[in-house]
Every structure is written in C-alpha cells, then in structure tokens.
Design a protein around this motif. Structure first.
Motif, PDB file in Angstrom:
ATOM      1  N   THR A 107       0.813  -1.225   0.000  1.00 31.53           N
ATOM      2  CA  THR A 107       0.000   0.000   0.000  1.00 31.53           C
ATOM      3  C   THR A 107       0.845   1.274   0.000  1.00 31.53           C
ATOM      4  N   PHE A 108       2.165   1.113   0.046  1.00 33.62           N
ATOM      5  CA  PHE A 108       3.047   2.295   0.058  1.00 33.62           C
ATOM      6  C   PHE A 108       3.251   2.807  -1.368  1.00 33.62           C
ATOM      7  N   ARG A 109       3.092   4.113  -1.565  1.00 32.74           N
ATOM      8  CA  ARG A 109       3.299   4.716  -2.885  1.00 32.74           C
ATOM      9  C   ARG A 109       4.780   5.066  -3.019  1.00 32.74           C
ATOM     10  N   ALA A 110       5.514   4.123  -3.562  1.00 28.49           N
ATOM     11  CA  ALA A 110       6.969   4.257  -3.589  1.00 28.49           C
ATOM     12  C   ALA A 110       7.459   5.370  -4.504  1.00 28.49           C
ATOM     13  N   ASP A 111       6.612   5.848  -5.406  1.00 27.12           N
ATOM     14  CA  ASP A 111       6.995   6.948  -6.294  1.00 27.12           C
ATOM     15  C   ASP A 111       6.366   8.274  -5.872  1.00 27.12           C
ATOM     16  N   GLY A 112       5.683   8.261  -4.714  1.00 37.30           N
ATOM     17  CA  GLY A 112       5.093   9.492  -4.196  1.00 37.30           C
ATOM     18  C   GLY A 112       3.922   9.971  -5.029  1.00 37.30           C
ATOM     19  N   ILE A 113       3.557  11.218  -4.816  1.00 37.40           N
ATOM     20  CA  ILE A 113       2.448  11.841  -5.541  1.00 37.40           C
ATOM     21  C   ILE A 113       2.938  13.172  -6.090  1.00 37.40           C
ATOM     22  N   GLY A 114       3.127  13.253  -7.384  1.00 39.12           N
ATOM     23  CA  GLY A 114       3.541  14.500  -8.011  1.00 39.12           C
ATOM     24  C   GLY A 114       4.889  15.013  -7.571  1.00 39.12           C
ATOM     25  N   LEU A 115       5.815  14.108  -7.265  1.00 41.31           N
ATOM     26  CA  LEU A 115       7.133  14.524  -6.796  1.00 41.31           C
ATOM     27  C   LEU A 115       8.060  14.833  -7.968  1.00 41.31           C
ATOM     28  N   PRO A 116       8.985  15.775  -7.782  1.00 39.04           N
ATOM     29  CA  PRO A 116      10.016  15.987  -8.802  1.00 39.04           C
ATOM     30  C   PRO A 116      10.935  14.767  -8.849  1.00 39.04           C
ATOM     31  N   PRO A 117      11.691  14.619  -9.933  1.00 41.85           N
ATOM     32  CA  PRO A 117      12.506  13.404 -10.118  1.00 41.85           C
ATOM     33  C   PRO A 117      13.438  13.080  -8.963  1.00 41.85           C
ATOM     34  N   ASP A 118      14.087  14.097  -8.374  1.00 37.28           N
ATOM     35  CA  ASP A 118      15.058  13.808  -7.318  1.00 37.28           C
ATOM     36  C   ASP A 118      14.390  13.226  -6.081  1.00 37.28           C
ATOM     37  N   LYS A 119      13.228  13.766  -5.706  1.00 34.96           N
ATOM     38  CA  LYS A 119      12.532  13.257  -4.517  1.00 34.96           C
ATOM     39  C   LYS A 119      11.872  11.905  -4.812  1.00 34.96           C
ATOM     40  N   ARG A 120      11.404  11.706  -6.048  1.00 31.98           N
ATOM     41  CA  ARG A 120      10.822  10.410  -6.411  1.00 31.98           C
ATOM     42  C   ARG A 120      11.887   9.313  -6.320  1.00 31.98           C
ATOM     43  N   LYS A 121      13.070   9.596  -6.800  1.00 30.67           N
ATOM     44  CA  LYS A 121      14.174   8.631  -6.739  1.00 30.67           C
ATOM     45  C   LYS A 121      14.557   8.337  -5.291  1.00 30.67           C
TER      46      LYS A 121
END
Length: 451
Positions: free
Chosen positions: A73-87
């Motif tokens: 249930t964890f959103r490992a790519d976040g929500i609307g994050l820029p590339p650096d924070k998504r990584k």
C-alpha cells in the motif's frame, strides 16, 4: 528421530509433541539432584509466555491501527514529486523492504512530517508478522508513558518486566524518537534501551524527524555508528498534502509575488546610468543562472525598491514551475509565526514550525535585518541560517543596504566560498522616474561591494 503414533496424533491436533500439552516437564535425574521432581517449563510454554508478553505490549503500541500500512500500500513513487525526490523515496522503499527480509542491524528512517517514515516502519513490522516472526512496534512517547504507568499502585505489570520485554525484543521498531519529553529520566531509559540493543546487536528500526545533532550525545553515538546503523533520509513532502510540500504552510507567501518573474523584470531603463544598467543586467543574469542550478546561498543587497525582492521571487517562481517546493518568508513575518506557536490556542508546535524553515528544500528570506533584533530573534535566525549553511541548502536572501546584521550571521551569508553576494547599485524603481537626467557619479561616492 522417528515420531511415535501418539506424538504424530498430538502434532496433527496442534498439541506439543514434547510435553503433550502439559506445558511442563520433569527431568530424568537422580533423587539427590536439585531438579528432581521439579516442574520445568516446556519450550512451547516458554514461547507462549514470551509471545503473550509481546502481544500485551504490542496491543498498546498502536500497531493494530497500522495494519493497512504494508509495502503493497506504500506509494513508492510518491504523488507528483520531482525526479530527485521520487528517486529518493523509491530508494528508501527498497531499503526498508530489504531490511525486512534480512532482519539484521539497525535502520534509521529520518525526514519531515508525513514523508512516509512510519508507513515504511509499520510495513517492515507487518511483513515480519505475516511470516510468523516476532516483532514489537512502539511509539517512543507512548513507551515512556507505559513505563511510568508501571509505578502506579494499581499496575498489574512490574516496571522491570515491561522494560525487559522491550529491551530484549527479538525485533524492535521505535517510532518517533525525539518526540518525547526530554527529561533526564526519559533520556536515561532510552539510553539503557538502545545501549543494550547496540551491544547485543539486536535488529532495530527507528524513525525520527530530527537531525542527529539534536539527539542526546550518548544516543547519537549509537545511531551514528555506520558499522551497525544504516541511515536513510526521506526528502519527500507530506503525503497527506497530495504531493505538495506542506513545510511552511501559512508562513510562505510566495503567492503574493506570482507576477514577479524573470520575464517581468525590467533591465532596460533609460533613466539609469551606464554603470547602474550594467550592474543590474549582471545581477539579473546571476539570479537567472542560480535558478537554473541552485546551490548554496545567493544574497541580494541594495536600496529599497531596487529589485532585490523581485529577483528573489523570480528565482522562487522559476523553481516552483519546475515542481520544487519553495518557502518564501519575509523575515519579520517568519519570526511572528514562530512566536505565535507559543500561544495557548496554537495548533502547530514551535519545533515543527522552526523545522519547516530550517530544513525547507528552498528558502527565501526577504528583508533580513529589518526584524526586531531581540536576542531571541537573533538566536533563531542564526540557528536557521547556520544549519542551512552547514547543510548547503539553497537559500535566497535579500538585505537592505543599511541593515544591521548579526555578526555571526554575516560570517555565514557573506562567505564567498559558499555564497554569491550581489549588490544592486541602481536606485529604487519608484524614484528613478523623477530624475530628468542621470546623476553624475560623485568622486566621493563610497565604495560598494562588487556583485
């Protein structure tokens, strides 16, 4: 070893094949042996007793409501994050999942409020529980409350029993370290707990929203041991804000400066002298280059109305358009927001508001030096700027030319090894239209800081 028919029947019925459900055994020893006739708990009874103790504390730890917090249930790519924070978030997710499988050493998850630390910690716990592995999840302030409660006359649990259960748990998760009341007793109990687990090398997961420098030195020395503890810093903003970084909410007023962009900045005004115009163009280009590659401090000085705030806001707006979270604060307003947290009706703690400014991914401090320079105000500003200076966090600062700046702050913001200092020598936008002819440069004009 061949199991007899009775043992096979007991095993299929869920009865312990060793004690046949009695829970105790008697050793086959001579009559004069101390253990002769003595009932000894069976292995199954020992496991049952240990699990009962763990279940009792886990029931009060708050993990039950977190049963839905799993890796799935964890959103490992976040929500609307820029590339650096998504990584960064994806790497934290993978690290937590590997730790759940390995179950060795310590894992420290640190970051801002709502970034996913507790979800990942609970996911580790739920993953191990699903595989039948014992695990104990406790929130640090609650743990200390439960320990204190054992001193009450009506308590059915002895302090030593409860503390020992936590201290020796096969796998322990401590959520929100640093949120507890920093009393001497609390610090001592936490040190005893972590020091025991450190020496015994027991698997431990810790979450906190503070920096290591803020933790009591004895605890910090254990957490900072890279041979045992792996530290993961989560940069993602609050999930509950739909991917929008909530740090500085209510403080940042960048929306009021939405029209102050690089495109709207006027650098070609005939009323300026050649020297002023050249200087303004140079500072404009420096600001634009910083927006493209923000690093360290950039400082704009000059008279009121010369364009300092416009350039600072233009950098902030450019970063916002690229998906970065920016906190834009007029310094006196920021200090007012910090003071307001001490009001009885405040819904935000001072520590949280202060941390928002100190650790914001991008911070604009507009009009530094015009604040009410009380010792408290100077200390808070120095702490914010010093932290960002050491951490090399992108910071944009505007200062009126005649402002009085605390000497300690000056050593940080005017360090040319980490800061780009730019003086705008053009006069105010609001007064230059009154000049019929450019004023000649006076031979006695004072020296200015080169941009």
């Amino acid at each position: 070893m061949v199991m007899n028919t009775a043992d096979s029947s007991n095993a299929s019925a869920g009865v312990c094949p060793i004690c046949h459900g009695a829970g105790f055994l008697r050793r086959d020893v001579p009559v004069d042996h101390p253990d002769f006739g003595r009932a000894i708990p069976c292995e199954c009874k020992v496991r049952e007793t240990q699990q009962a103790a763990l279940n009792e504390l886990r029931a009060t730890s708050g993990l039950a409501p977190l049963a839905q917090m799993t890796f799935e249930t964890f959103r490992a790519d976040g929500i609307g994050l820029p590339p650096d924070k998504r990584k960064n978030l994806r790497e934290a997710f993978e690290c937590a999942r590997q730790f759940a499988l390995a179950g060795k050493g310590w894992l420290l998850l640190k970051g801002g409020y709502g970034g996913g630390k507790t979800h990942l910690a609970a996911a580790i716990a739920n993953d191990r529980l699903a595989r039948g592995e014992p695990v104990l999840f406790v929130i640090v302030p609650d743990l200390l409350d439960h320990l204190r409660a054992t001193f009450a006359p009506t308590s059915r649990v002895a302090y030593d029993d409860r503390f020992e259960t936590v201290r020796t748990a096969p796998f322990l998760i401590l959520d929100d370290l640093g949120a507890q009341s920093p009393t001497t007793w609390a610090q001592e109990k936490l040190f005893q707990l972590l020091n025991y687990r450190y020496n015994a090398q027991l698997p431990t997961v810790i979450t906190m929203n503070r920096e290591l420098e803020e933790i009591e030195p004895r605890l910090r020395s254990r957490l900072a041991d890279a041979t045992l503890c792996h530290i993961v810093t989560i940069l993602a903003p609050d999930f509950r804000q739909g991917g929008v970084d909530s740090r500085g909410a209510g403080v940042s007023n960048l929306g009021l400066y939405a029209d102050m962009t690089f495109e709207a900045f006027d650098t070609r005004r005939p009323e300026l002298t050649a020297n002023e115009r050249t200087n303004l163009v140079r500072v404009f280009q420096t600001a634009r280059a910083y927006a493209d590659d923000p690093s360290g401090f950039i400082v704009f000085t000059g008279e009121y109305g010369c364009g300092k705030t416009h350039l600072a806001a233009a950098i902030a707006n450019a970063l916002m358009r690229r998906g970065f979270a920016v906190m834009f604060a007029v310094v006196p307003d920021l200090l007012d927001h910090l003071r307001a947290t001490f009001a009885p009706g405040s819904v935000i703690a001072f520590d949280r508001r202060f941390e928002e400014a100190r650790t914001a991914p991008f911070l604009v401090l507009d009009d530094l030096g015009i604040e009410n320079a009380t010792p408290w105000a100077r200390e808070k500003l120095f702490q914010i700027i010093d932290y960002r200076y050491v951490a090399k966090l992108p910071t944009i600062i505007t200062i009126h030319l005649g402002a009085e700046i605390d000497p300690r702050i000056q050593t940080r913001i005017f360090d040319l090894a980490r800061s780009s200092v730019n003086e705008i020598i053009a006069p105010s936008y609001r007064t230059t239209h009154r000049r019929a002819q450019p004023k000649p440069k006076s031979p006695g004009r004072r020296a200015r800081m080169s941009p």
